[in-house]
Scaffold this motif. Structure first.
Motif, PDB file in Angstrom:
ATOM      1  N   ASN A  64       0.811  -1.224   0.000  1.00 41.11           N
ATOM      2  CA  ASN A  64       0.000   0.000   0.000  1.00 41.11           C
ATOM      3  C   ASN A  64       0.845   1.274   0.000  1.00 41.11           C
ATOM      4  OD1 ASN A  64       1.028   0.023   2.551  1.00 41.11           O
ATOM      5  ND2 ASN A  64      -0.923  -0.501   3.600  1.00 41.11           N
ATOM      6  N   GLY A  65       2.145   1.121   0.003  1.00 38.12           N
ATOM      7  CA  GLY A  65       3.029   2.279  -0.123  1.00 38.12           C
ATOM      8  C   GLY A  65       3.001   3.234   1.044  1.00 38.12           C
ATOM      9  N   ASN A  66       2.637   2.752   2.257  1.00 34.16           N
ATOM     10  CA  ASN A  66       2.574   3.656   3.407  1.00 34.16           C
ATOM     11  C   ASN A  66       3.862   3.699   4.216  1.00 34.16           C
ATOM     12  OD1 ASN A  66       2.530   1.150   4.578  1.00 34.16           O
ATOM     13  ND2 ASN A  66       0.707   1.488   5.850  1.00 34.16           N
ATOM     14  N   GLY A  67       4.895   2.968   3.793  1.00 37.04           N
ATOM     15  CA  GLY A  67       6.170   2.990   4.496  1.00 37.04           C
ATOM     16  C   GLY A  67       6.176   2.176   5.765  1.00 37.04           C
ATOM     17  N   LEU A  68       5.132   1.408   6.037  1.00 39.21           N
ATOM     18  CA  LEU A  68       5.060   0.575   7.229  1.00 39.21           C
ATOM     19  C   LEU A  68       4.904  -0.883   6.820  1.00 39.21           C
ATOM     20  CD1 LEU A  68       2.641   2.736   9.409  1.00 39.21           C
ATOM     21  CD2 LEU A  68       5.150   2.670   9.500  1.00 39.21           C
ATOM     22  N   ARG A  69       5.509  -1.764   7.588  1.00 33.02           N
ATOM     23  CA  ARG A  69       5.408  -3.191   7.287  1.00 33.02           C
ATOM     24  C   ARG A  69       4.117  -3.716   7.922  1.00 33.02           C
ATOM     25  NH1 ARG A  69       7.628  -7.757  10.037  1.00 33.02           N
ATOM     26  NH2 ARG A  69       7.778  -9.584   8.672  1.00 33.02           N
TER      27      ARG A  69
ATOM     28  N   GLU B  41      11.565   1.479  -6.280  1.00 32.77           N
ATOM     29  CA  GLU B  41      11.865   2.038  -4.970  1.00 32.77           C
ATOM     30  C   GLU B  41      10.587   2.215  -4.161  1.00 32.77           C
ATOM     31  OE1 GLU B  41      14.471   2.664  -3.363  1.00 32.77           O
ATOM     32  OE2 GLU B  41      16.182   2.987  -4.728  1.00 32.77           O
ATOM     33  N   GLY B  42      10.702   1.922  -2.838  1.00 38.64           N
ATOM     34  CA  GLY B  42       9.594   2.166  -1.927  1.00 38.64           C
ATOM     35  C   GLY B  42      10.019   3.096  -0.817  1.00 38.64           C
ATOM     36  N   LEU B  43       9.259   3.126   0.267  1.00 38.37           N
ATOM     37  CA  LEU B  43       9.553   3.975   1.409  1.00 38.37           C
ATOM     38  C   LEU B  43      10.282   3.166   2.471  1.00 38.37           C
ATOM     39  CD1 LEU B  43       6.194   5.946   1.735  1.00 38.37           C
ATOM     40  CD2 LEU B  43       8.321   6.677   0.632  1.00 38.37           C
ATOM     41  N   ASP B  44      11.311   3.791   3.121  1.00 38.11           N
ATOM     42  CA  ASP B  44      12.061   3.148   4.186  1.00 38.11           C
ATOM     43  C   ASP B  44      11.582   3.678   5.530  1.00 38.11           C
ATOM     44  OD1 ASP B  44      13.524   1.999   2.129  1.00 38.11           O
ATOM     45  OD2 ASP B  44      15.017   3.625   2.143  1.00 38.11           O
TER      46      ASP B  44
END
Length: 952
Positions: free
Chosen positions: A841-846, A904-907
């Motif tokens: 979902n691209g929210n930067g959370l696992r 690339e995603g969010l870290d």
């Protein structure tokens, strides 16, 4: 009213309409939109099918490098362009650009698209241009080959989605020897192969490997990306840089010569080729020659002359400044290499040792003689090899004239030591060389021209009178003794011999003089012929013989004085005797058995008579013998052979070197076998004296002798098993298999450098002895050292565990002591961990259900609070997790290697906190014992390029 047909966009339909409900007209309309207009009325079509959209652009060669398609740029055909939907699935077939570089995707359903270019062969991708949809910008660029997030509504048109490329560029030039020194490659210059040229980018980082100029002196770099470059040349051996020539691009000079080896700021646009980037070099020359003793005085170096080592020769430039100096080698040669082209002078300094310069020789090149010790105006060009610049010397030390006196009766009968008054006898005086002047050698003066005989040099009771003649002869050139003595004059007198005028003959050969004397006394007075009464008794080697020896008798040459620098004569250096065997070793395994120890004795030149030499044995003191340092005991470990027939002295001996022998191998010592495993015994054999005026060499008068056991001694080794964190350090001491003797070794702990632990604070200060009994030799013992580590202070890191004083064994490598470092490790209880996962979902959370990616490389670098550098690498497990454990508090960086298959995603930084502002990287200050978790790297969807790329 409409008929009940399905309305399809893009097709023509017959529409029936009536204001009264009856058909009054018919019309044909193409449904381009969802509305129809009838006169002033309009009808809206509900749920109308979408109208197709289009997307177009071009691939172009960005000639001016401004990143936009404008004047001067040209389209590029035959480039593959592919379209993808929002799920990264390929839409239709890829397009191939037309000759003008254009492409177009039509009949597209409304939606979000990505368009990607496949890099054309031989070109470099340099720009992407986001276009417009119905006049408004739509989309984002990703790298240099993809435009994402292009939103196309029903019936919309996207244009100018362009991709810029540039053609490769090249650089070339030539390395040349600048023969006329005008710093330009022109007529008369020669090309130079083997010159290394390195290409550097705008940050001075090397680009690829250097190029080496070929046989034509050329180099070239091709297939380069447009940009700004530098060229740096490295001269080969024997050459040096003189100038760098800026070349041109399209006929105009581009670049800057930073120095004689570098051309910088070469800006190359698309497809451009820079040529004429040349490097001028010079080649070093050489000047060489030989220093020699001109034995035959012909001012030329030839057979019979002696090379002269140890003389300093200077090289001076045109301003008479000394630029280099060389000392002649053992063969008398010198050589100046790396000589820059120019005009030079070679000057010979004072040769010393009683020698003076007598000649100089111009070699194979130019030059002008300036006296006997200088050659000037030597012109060295590129690569000139100037040789044969020689300097001759001769002795300026007056030679010691050797004289032999022979007395005989006129009838040749034996002459008594007392001659009766009135009798006659002959005096033979042999002068072996008259090449240099002297004033005190038995009356010889001005040897080149005059000889004076002095009767006071020997003792008489009554005055002498001289027979009315005397004679001399030259020694034949074949080296034989003179035979005919020519009468050269007559004289008379009672106190001295007259002078003899030799002319130039004294400078050629050995001369022999025969003088007839008559003993005249008052009646019965006698004449006593003997040696001078002054001391020393025989300062000039005068000898009186009872019988006249033959002219070629060995008696006349047995004690010949030596000369320096004279043809066919010996040097003034005395004859030396020395031991040539530096170390003599024997193995002995049986007690009481004797084995000869052979030594080679050397004379610097053979003696015509036997030489007796005495020698002794001496304890070596603190010297280290091979395999041990225990001194041998005279009589118990060795004896000296009895050479002279007298009872042998176990410490003193003598031997004889036969006549005309230069090297002699002699068993000077007989070793007595020692017991098994006993330490090796050693001593020195020292020459003490020699007869016949032979000198014992002080630099090589002794040799070390070693008596070894035939059974090798065990070897002791040590190594640390591991470091420790404030507990103990363990060291393993191992002894190789022995032969039944008890073995001991001493150990102790000491500080080390540069990071020394503090004795007693950081490690236990202790010492002791390890004992290996005959039953446990060939085994290992361990020693544990306590490490009372204090975690509150910054620890030093090392200390030493030292072995020494081994008994019945040797330390590894034959060392007298063996030190091994022990390492104190700081506490390492911290850790850093996390995941690499698909952030759906691209929210930067696992979130739950988001899977991890295995096999992704994650690296940890940093510095601990103790200053230790850390560099670790791992890969993620099957669930995407990774962990770095056993970490000391410090400053760290975690960096992920982005997997190419994913976007690339969010870290997200972990529990310990830190900085995540840099993509794929966390910067963390880790506290002592902190376990940081959830340092997670999020990844986007699958990169579409990874799917369509292989097919094109």
């Amino acid at each position: 009213n409409f008929n009940s047909e399905i309305l399809n966009a893009g097709l023509e339909q017959t529409i029936l309409a009536s204001a009264t409900g009856q058909q009054t007209a018919s019309d044909s309309e193409t449904l381009a939109t969802n509305q129809l207009t009838f006169g002033s009325a309009s009808v809206t079509i509900v749920n109308a099918p979408p109208v197709p959209a289009t997307l177009s652009g071009r691939v172009y060669v960005d000639s001016n490098g401004d990143g936009t398609f404008d004047s001067g740029d040209s389209g590029l055909g035959n480039v593959v362009v592919a379209l993808f939907d929002s799920s990264h699935n390929a839409v239709g077939s890829p397009q191939i650009t037309a000759a003008d570089g254009s492409y177009s995707f039509t009949n597209l359903a409304p939606g979000t698209y990505s368009v990607g270019e496949v890099k054309p062969t031989g070109f470099f991708e340099t720009a992407v241009n986001v276009g417009t949809v119905n006049g408004a910008s739509s989309g984002t660029s990703s790298g240099l080959d993809t435009i994402n997030s292009i939103v196309l509504d029903s019936g919309s048109t996207g244009v100018d989605y362009n991709f810029g490329v540039q053609a490769p560029v090249g650089l070339s030039g030539t390395a040349y020897v600048d023969q006329n020194n005008d710093q330009t490659f022109d007529t008369g210059d020669t090309v130079l192969a083997g010159v290394s040229v390195q290409l550097l980018d705008s940050t001075n980082t090397p680009v690829g490997s250097p190029k080496v100029t070929d046989a034509s002196g050329n180099f070239s770099f091709t297939g380069l990306a447009p940009g700004t470059y530098s060229l740096k040349e490295t001269p080969p051996a024997g050459a040096f840089a003189t100038a760098a020539n800026v070349g041109s691009i399209n006929g105009s000079p581009v670049g800057t010569a930073s120095d004689s080896q570098t051309i910088s700021t070469i800006a190359l646009g698309s497809g451009q080729a820079g040529t004429g980037y040349d490097f001028a070099l010079g080649q070093f020359g050489t000047i060489s020659g030989t220093e020699f003793i001109d034995n035959d005085a012909n001012n030329s170096f030839n057979t019979g002359d002696s090379p002269l080592p140890g003389v300093t020769v200077q090289l001076l430039n045109a301003a008479s400044q000394v630029v280099d100096s060389k000392v002649t080698a053992a063969d008398g040669t010198y050589a100046f290499t790396n000589v820059v082209p120019g005009t030079y002078t070679v000057h010979e300094t004072d040769p010393g040792n009683g020698l003076v310069p007598t000649s100089s020789t111009i070699g194979n090149d130019s030059g002008t003689q300036v006296g006997v010790d200088t050659i000037s105006s030597i012109v060295i060009g590129n690569g000139t090899v100037a040789s044969g610049y020689n300097f001759g010397t001769q002795s300026n030390i007056p030679p010691i004239v050797q004289v032999r006196l022979a007395a005989t009766a006129l009838d040749g009968s034996a002459l008594p030591s007392t001659i009766p008054g009135g009798s006659k006898f002959w005096l033979y005086e042999y002068v072996t060389d008259l090449r240099q002047p002297t004033s005190d050698a038995l009356g010889v003066e001005e040897a080149y021209s005059t000889i004076t005989f002095d009767s006071s040099k020997f003792q008489v009771v009554s005055p002498l009178t001289f027979a009315p003649n005397y004679q001399f002869s030259e020694s034949p050139s074949n080296g034989q003794a003179p035979t005919n003595l020519a009468n050269v004059g007559a004289f008379a007198g009672t106190t001295s011999f007259p002078s003899l005028n030799l002319g130039n003959q004294g400078s050629q050969e050995q001369l022999v003089f025969q003088v007839e004397l008559e003993a005249v006394g008052g009646g019965s007075s006698d004449i006593t012929v003997g040696l001078p009464t002054s001391t020393p008794l025989n300062p000039l080697g005068i000898a009186v013989f009872a019988d006249p020896p033959a002219l070629d008798s060995p008696l006349l040459t047995a004690s010949q004085v030596h000369f320096i620098g004279l043809s066919n004569l010996q040097t003034t250096e005395p004859t030396f005797v020395s031991i040539d065997s530096p170390v003599t070793v024997t193995n002995s395994s049986t007690a009481g058995a004797t084995t000869p120890l052979n030594f080679t004795v050397h004379l610097s030149q053979p003696s015509p008579v036997p030489i007796t030499v005495t020698y002794t044995t001496q304890d070596i003191g603190s010297d280290n013998a091979v395999g041990g340092n225990t001194a041998s005991t005279p009589g118990a470990d060795y004896v000296l052979p009895d050479f002279d027939g007298t009872p042998a002295n176990e410490n003193v001996g003598e031997f004889t070197i036969p006549a005309n022998t230069q090297d002699l191998t002699v068993p000077l010592v007989q070793a007595i076998g020692n017991s098994l495993n006993q330490a090796d015994k050693s001593f020195h054999v020292v020459l003490t004296s020699a007869d016949n005026n032979i000198v014992v060499s002080q630099s090589a008068n002794s040799s070390q002798a070693v008596i070894q056991s035939a059974v090798p001694q065990p070897t002791i080794t040590v190594q640390p098993t591991s470091g420790s964190e404030g507990d103990v350090a363990t060291f393993s001491v191992t002894v190789s298999a022995g032969s039944g003797q008890t073995i001991t070794v001493h150990y102790e702990t000491t500080a080390s450098s540069p990071q020394s632990a503090i004795p007693g604070t950081d490690f236990q200060v202790t010492s002791g002895d390890l004992t290996f009994l005959p039953s446990n030799t060939g085994s290992t013992q361990t020693v544990q050292i306590a490490l009372p580590f204090d975690p509150s202070e910054v620890p030093p890191t090392t200390f030493q565990f030292v072995l020494s004083a081994a008994t019945n064994a040797t330390l590894s490598g034959g060392q007298s002591q063996l030190a091994v470092l022990g390492t104190i490790l700081p506490p390492a209880t911290g850790s850093l961990s996390g995941f690499v996962y698909h952030d759906i979902n691209g929210n930067g959370l696992r979130d739950a259900g988001e899977t991890g990616y295995a096999g992704v490389t994650v690296a940890l670098t940093g510095t601990t609070i103790f200053g230790q550098q850390v560099s670790l690498t791992t890969t993620t497990a099957a669930d995407g997790s990774y962990v770095f454990s056993h970490l000391v508090a410090g400053h760290y960086v975690i960096k992920e290697t982005q997997p190419l298959i994913f976007l690339e995603g969010l870290d997200h930084i972990g529990t310990q906190g830190g900085d995540a502002s840099v993509q794929d990287q966390f910067t963390i200050d880790l506290g002592n014992g902190v376990a940081g978790t959830n340092n997670n790297f999020g990844e986007g969807d699958v990169n579409p390029n990874m799917f369509w790329w292989p097919y094109f």
